[in-house]
Enzyme design. Sequence first.
Site, PDB file in Angstrom:
ATOM      1  N   PRO A 172      -8.685  -6.622   1.952  1.00 42.95           N
ATOM      2  CA  PRO A 172      -9.612  -7.555   1.287  1.00 42.95           C
ATOM      3  C   PRO A 172      -9.098  -8.990   1.205  1.00 42.95           C
ATOM      4  O   PRO A 172      -9.884  -9.911   1.031  1.00 42.95           O
ATOM      5  CB  PRO A 172      -9.775  -6.964  -0.114  1.00 42.95           C
ATOM      6  CG  PRO A 172      -8.742  -5.919  -0.274  1.00 42.95           C
ATOM      7  CD  PRO A 172      -8.258  -5.525   1.073  1.00 42.95           C
ATOM      8  N   THR A 173      -7.814  -9.193   1.320  1.00 47.37           N
ATOM      9  CA  THR A 173      -7.180 -10.520   1.249  1.00 47.37           C
ATOM     10  C   THR A 173      -7.611 -11.316   0.016  1.00 47.37           C
ATOM     11  O   THR A 173      -7.792 -12.539   0.083  1.00 47.37           O
ATOM     12  CB  THR A 173      -7.438 -11.374   2.529  1.00 47.37           C
ATOM     13  OG1 THR A 173      -8.811 -11.786   2.583  1.00 47.37           O
ATOM     14  CG2 THR A 173      -7.113 -10.609   3.802  1.00 47.37           C
ATOM     15  N   GLY A 174      -7.742 -10.598  -1.106  1.00 48.75           N
ATOM     16  CA  GLY A 174      -8.211 -11.211  -2.351  1.00 48.75           C
ATOM     17  C   GLY A 174      -7.430 -12.459  -2.734  1.00 48.75           C
ATOM     18  O   GLY A 174      -8.019 -13.479  -3.102  1.00 48.75           O
ATOM     19  N   THR A 175      -6.119 -12.401  -2.649  1.00 51.87           N
ATOM     20  CA  THR A 175      -5.315 -13.555  -3.058  1.00 51.87           C
ATOM     21  C   THR A 175      -4.865 -14.400  -1.889  1.00 51.87           C
ATOM     22  O   THR A 175      -4.904 -15.625  -1.958  1.00 51.87           O
ATOM     23  CB  THR A 175      -4.066 -13.091  -3.836  1.00 51.87           C
ATOM     24  OG1 THR A 175      -4.446 -12.099  -4.758  1.00 51.87           O
ATOM     25  CG2 THR A 175      -3.457 -14.261  -4.573  1.00 51.87           C
ATOM     26  N   ILE A 176      -4.460 -13.752  -0.796  1.00 46.83           N
ATOM     27  CA  ILE A 176      -3.936 -14.591   0.293  1.00 46.83           C
ATOM     28  C   ILE A 176      -5.028 -15.473   0.913  1.00 46.83           C
ATOM     29  O   ILE A 176      -4.732 -16.533   1.434  1.00 46.83           O
ATOM     30  CB  ILE A 176      -3.152 -13.787   1.359  1.00 46.83           C
ATOM     31  CG1 ILE A 176      -4.015 -12.733   2.022  1.00 46.83           C
ATOM     32  CG2 ILE A 176      -1.867 -13.211   0.781  1.00 46.83           C
ATOM     33  CD1 ILE A 176      -3.348 -12.102   3.246  1.00 46.83           C
ATOM     34  N   CYS A 178       0.808  -1.229   0.000  1.00 51.09           N
ATOM     35  CA  CYS A 178       0.000   0.000   0.000  1.00 51.09           C
ATOM     36  C   CYS A 178       0.830   1.263   0.000  1.00 51.09           C
ATOM     37  O   CYS A 178       1.620   1.481   0.922  1.00 51.09           O
ATOM     38  CB  CYS A 178      -0.866   0.030   1.253  1.00 51.09           C
ATOM     39  SG  CYS A 178      -1.676  -1.515   1.586  1.00 51.09           S
ATOM     40  N   GLY A 233       0.421  -1.277  -4.723  1.00 51.64           N
ATOM     41  CA  GLY A 233      -0.698  -0.524  -5.281  1.00 51.64           C
ATOM     42  C   GLY A 233      -0.602   0.917  -4.803  1.00 51.64           C
ATOM     43  O   GLY A 233      -0.082   1.187  -3.718  1.00 51.64           O
ATOM     44  N   GLU A 262      -8.080   0.327   2.757  1.00 57.94           N
ATOM     45  CA  GLU A 262      -7.856  -0.054   4.161  1.00 57.94           C
ATOM     46  C   GLU A 262      -6.722   0.719   4.830  1.00 57.94           C
ATOM     47  O   GLU A 262      -6.574   0.621   6.054  1.00 57.94           O
ATOM     48  CB  GLU A 262      -7.632  -1.575   4.294  1.00 57.94           C
ATOM     49  CG  GLU A 262      -6.342  -2.128   3.715  1.00 57.94           C
ATOM     50  CD  GLU A 262      -6.443  -2.431   2.222  1.00 57.94           C
ATOM     51  OE1 GLU A 262      -7.337  -1.879   1.560  1.00 57.94           O
ATOM     52  OE2 GLU A 262      -5.605  -3.204   1.718  1.00 57.94           O
ATOM     53  N   ASN A 281      -4.802   3.780   0.048  1.00 54.65           N
ATOM     54  CA  ASN A 281      -4.291   2.815  -0.933  1.00 54.65           C
ATOM     55  C   ASN A 281      -5.474   2.290  -1.770  1.00 54.65           C
ATOM     56  O   ASN A 281      -6.626   2.633  -1.476  1.00 54.65           O
ATOM     57  CB  ASN A 281      -3.599   1.678  -0.161  1.00 54.65           C
ATOM     58  CG  ASN A 281      -4.603   0.821   0.564  1.00 54.65           C
ATOM     59  OD1 ASN A 281      -5.516   1.339   1.188  1.00 54.65           O
ATOM     60  ND2 ASN A 281      -4.466  -0.477   0.468  1.00 54.65           N
ATOM     61  N   PRO A 282      -5.227   1.436  -2.784  1.00 56.97           N
ATOM     62  CA  PRO A 282      -6.301   1.063  -3.730  1.00 56.97           C
ATOM     63  C   PRO A 282      -7.582   0.485  -3.127  1.00 56.97           C
ATOM     64  O   PRO A 282      -8.671   0.753  -3.641  1.00 56.97           O
ATOM     65  CB  PRO A 282      -5.623   0.037  -4.636  1.00 56.97           C
ATOM     66  CG  PRO A 282      -4.199   0.437  -4.642  1.00 56.97           C
ATOM     67  CD  PRO A 282      -3.908   0.943  -3.255  1.00 56.97           C
ATOM     68  N   CYS A 283      -7.472  -0.324  -2.113  1.00 56.92           N
ATOM     69  CA  CYS A 283      -8.740  -0.918  -1.612  1.00 56.92           C
ATOM     70  C   CYS A 283      -9.282  -0.204  -0.388  1.00 56.92           C
ATOM     71  O   CYS A 283     -10.302  -0.604   0.186  1.00 56.92           O
ATOM     72  CB  CYS A 283      -8.525  -2.388  -1.336  1.00 56.92           C
ATOM     73  SG  CYS A 283      -8.022  -3.255  -2.835  1.00 56.92           S
TER      74      CYS A 283
END
Length: 561
Positions: free
Chosen positions: A411-415, A87, A115, A272, A268-270
């Site tokens: 968001p933990t999109g990938t992890i 971030c 990001g 948080e 940052n992008p999402c």
Amino acid sequence: MRPLGPIATTVLHRRYLKRDSQGAVVETPDELFHRVAANLAEAEAQFGGDVDATEAQFYRLMRSLDFLPNSPTLMNAGTDLQQLAACFVLPIEDSLESIFTAVKQTALIHQSGGGTGFSFSNLRPRGDVVMKSGGVASGPVSFMKVFDSTTEQIKQGGRRRGANMGVLDVSHPDIEEFITAKREEGVLRNFNLSVATDETFWEALESGTAYNLVNPRTGAVVRQEDPEVILGLIAAAAWESGDPGMLFLDRINEDNPVPTLGRIEATNPCGEVPELPYEACILGSVNLGQHAERGEVDWEKLRETVHLGIRLLDDALEMSSFPIPEIETMVRKTRRLGLGVMGFHDMLVDVGIPYDSDEAVEFASDLMEFVHDEAWVASKQLADERGPFPAWVESTHENPVRNATTTAIAPTGTISLIANCSSSIEPIYNVAYTKHVLEGLEIRNERFVDRAKERGFYSPELLQRIHDRTSIQDVPEIPDDVKQLFQTAHDVPAEQHLRIQAAFQEHVDNAVSKTVNVPQSASVEDIEDIFHSARRYGLKGMTVFRSGARAEQVLGDSPLK
Ligand code: ADP
């Protein structure tokens, strides 16, 4: 330790494992965790810590999937890149020099896996004068497109495309153009948008008076707007495409840990991590679904995971190198960390609490209060060993702590795919589905399957029937209490999404990235109401997503593709 599942293995192979110059994978998933653990534990040497013992602890922490740091740490620790943060926020001033410096910095950050967020609020509006050329200014939205196409061209080490957050203050004269910028399909596809609002705007809205739009170059009031009309425009755009989201800047700055360094204007992008320009933050998330036993939260294990997680993140901050000297300086000054959680819905299932219940809100608050308190205990201990963060003397913290902030909900999109858990604090999306990219591999919620077997309503035919469905509430043979535990994002009312987000926000230093889902039938007025509620709940920002709205997924560059 248990072997990693097929999703984790695929994601790691496609995006995370180290490759040679020919692009061939040269490590196993196990070796990845060893590489990261060994690299981060090196930091211990500077503070007289036990490098080998810490390395072993970090390895176990990650390999067990109890805790994972953000993607750049997994990808880059112990490699030539060594950039470990997800971030960033960059400054943009009202000059070509500043804009194109930021474009270059963006390229470098994206290349390293991070990001970027920006406030475009300082840029003079479209049509304003440009002294040097005697021409007219293009305005923020037009310059955002330059950032967008830069992002488009830079694949992050071939692994994923970058992501941006563009913020514009609601008092900027180009605000309408900004709000509607993503209406046209394909425009700004690498951006999330957020309108920055402050109490002046909301008070005007409540008292039914107009508010001022101000040219940031001259400070002159350009015209007045009806706040009701602007909020309606934001809600209509969000109804259509999910963008823009909203930021509550006064609320964000209430929690600014070092106000003397400046007012925070972007995230940052999402969303948080609200940050000052040139700040960066390394995230990490506790997998909550692995912290409950026999229907109870394992508080002792959770405490240990949080303590070790904070140590891991502080070591990561120490070991990270940043592509721009200004970032290096800022990061070392504030040492901002973002420890959060994933698998919250999994944990709710484990302890038997439906997502859509008052109990869940209370549980979320107690849980995050615990995580937050323990994160601060850990940061304080680190300050005793290593000294407080350098800007601590001018900060709002009374006691010496190692980090300006410790918590954030990403968001933990990938992890969450690697950890095979429900993402972040979101409700599950469905119970069984197919990832076609995984050669048609069927993915099922193991907790649901276990319960179905225990309760005797399991059948392959049932799983077939609920396959790819976004709700199981109307399936007759599933008992009501089980249905309640497996409410999906679509089943949960918007108000409950907000209440859960608020319960977490209450105990988070940074912010909570959360999508408030609303049904397809929701009206623009419903979305306006949600923005009002979000402010009342003390949220720092939020995004509304209407089912079936055009999904311009900035982070939809799926690691499974
Ligand atoms: P992950 O699961 O990969 O660790 P998250 O989905 O939790 O990441 O996102 C955390 C933050 O990481 C985002 O807010 C953003 O700052 C950054 N990020 C995520 N995806 C990307 C991307 N494709 N490019 C650049 N940064 C990203």
